[in-house]
Enzyme design. Sequence first.
Site, short mmCIF file in Angstrom:
data_model
loop_
_atom_site.label_atom_id
_atom_site.label_comp_id
_atom_site.label_asym_id
_atom_site.label_seq_id
_atom_site.Cartn_x
_atom_site.Cartn_y
_atom_site.Cartn_z
N ASP A 110 0.34 -1.63 0.19
CA ASP A 110 0.03 -0.27 0.15
C ASP A 110 0.65 1.61 0.07
O ASP A 110 0.85 2.00 1.06
CB ASP A 110 -0.79 0.22 1.27
CG ASP A 110 -1.85 0.64 0.67
OD1 ASP A 110 -1.47 1.14 0.01
OD2 ASP A 110 -2.75 0.99 1.85
N PHE A 111 1.65 1.83 -1.11
CA PHE A 111 2.20 3.00 -1.48
C PHE A 111 1.60 3.90 -2.24
O PHE A 111 2.26 5.44 -2.28
CB PHE A 111 3.39 2.28 -2.04
CG PHE A 111 4.50 1.33 -2.29
CD1 PHE A 111 4.25 1.49 -0.59
CD2 PHE A 111 5.03 0.88 -2.31
CE1 PHE A 111 5.38 0.15 0.55
CE2 PHE A 111 6.29 0.06 -1.56
CZ PHE A 111 6.10 -0.36 -0.54
N LYS A 112 0.55 3.93 -2.04
CA LYS A 112 -0.25 4.65 -2.80
C LYS A 112 0.07 6.05 -3.60
O LYS A 112 -0.03 7.04 -3.90
CB LYS A 112 -0.81 5.88 -1.23
CG LYS A 112 -2.47 4.84 -1.01
CD LYS A 112 -2.68 5.45 0.00
CE LYS A 112 -3.92 5.32 0.88
NZ LYS A 112 -3.00 4.70 1.76
N VAL A 113 0.81 4.98 -4.42
CA VAL A 113 1.35 5.52 -5.65
C VAL A 113 1.18 6.66 -6.30
O VAL A 113 -0.22 6.88 -6.45
CB VAL A 113 2.32 4.56 -6.82
CG1 VAL A 113 3.26 5.56 -7.40
CG2 VAL A 113 2.64 3.47 -5.64
N ALA A 114 1.76 8.14 -6.73
CA ALA A 114 0.87 9.05 -6.88
C ALA A 114 1.81 10.09 -7.94
O ALA A 114 2.04 11.09 -7.49
CB ALA A 114 0.08 10.02 -5.62
N ASP A 115 1.78 9.23 -8.58
CA ASP A 115 3.39 10.39 -9.33
C ASP A 115 3.22 10.80 -10.45
O ASP A 115 2.61 9.66 -11.09
CB ASP A 115 4.68 10.17 -8.69
CG ASP A 115 5.79 11.44 -8.56
OD1 ASP A 115 6.39 11.95 -8.97
OD2 ASP A 115 6.45 11.48 -7.10
N PRO A 155 3.74 9.30 -14.70
CA PRO A 155 3.99 7.90 -14.73
C PRO A 155 6.18 7.54 -14.52
O PRO A 155 6.06 6.35 -14.19
CB PRO A 155 4.23 7.99 -16.24
CG PRO A 155 3.18 9.45 -17.05
CD PRO A 155 3.55 10.06 -15.62
N SER A 201 -11.36 6.55 3.32
CA SER A 201 -12.46 5.94 4.78
C SER A 201 -12.30 7.25 5.29
O SER A 201 -13.50 7.20 6.09
CB SER A 201 -11.99 4.73 4.79
OG SER A 201 -10.46 4.78 5.27
#
Length: 217
Positions: A59-64, A66, A115
């Site tokens: 769960d790294f919630k990757v948000a960068d 591409p 959540s």
Amino acid sequence: MPKLMIALDVLNREEALKIVNEVKDYIDAVKVGYPLVLSSGLEIVEEIKKICNREVICDFKVADIPETNRKIAEIALKYADGIIVHGFVGEDSVKAVQEVAKKFNKKVIMVTEMSHPGAIQYMQPIANKLAKMAKKLKVDAIVAPSTRPERLKEIKDIAKLPVMTPGVGYQGGKIEEIINILDENDYVIVGRSIYQSENPKDVAKKFKEKLNKNKTK
Ligand code: 3DU
């Protein structure tokens, strides 16, 4: 019956492995995130798998962008069975991770609405669009909140994809309130209620039994 995924957000290797060993008969999957991986290293994924032989999701919630997403996925998916990414950064960023996952035959799970209460502020207004995007991109699963069952249902109905749903237990979500929305392809994520309890094994067993029995349809 939906699957039980433990969120293993403890801060040291020994404690993490001890808990996995205790709960291994009652869990279907393990979620590791920054707390454990930054304190113990990504190799902890291999150690967890050796003990319980279950799916392990980062769960790294990757948000960068591409290019950076791709690099993160290349490292994480050498070890893990799947990686959680954010959708709000746009299709190209998610697709970059999907390309890597395809190569490794691993999963990409995309966050729609989180959540916690703050998710209502900026995420909720775009979450249905993100669910549509998840469907279009054919990601392997989405993350949607068990703290807001009506939103969980709406998002699941739009995406028509398996859901990994956090928020049961400490955040106030209840299995009884979401069980009718879920099916056997979905995962209920539980962290603190299990790993902070006096007896993680008993608590995991109880969650597993609730997932099995509570369907009222
Ligand atoms: O609240 P718990 O201790 O049961 O843990 C929930 C886990 O799920 C934790 O790892 C958190 O980072 C993750 N998560 C959410 O709680 C909410 C989301 O929308 C996505 C992930």
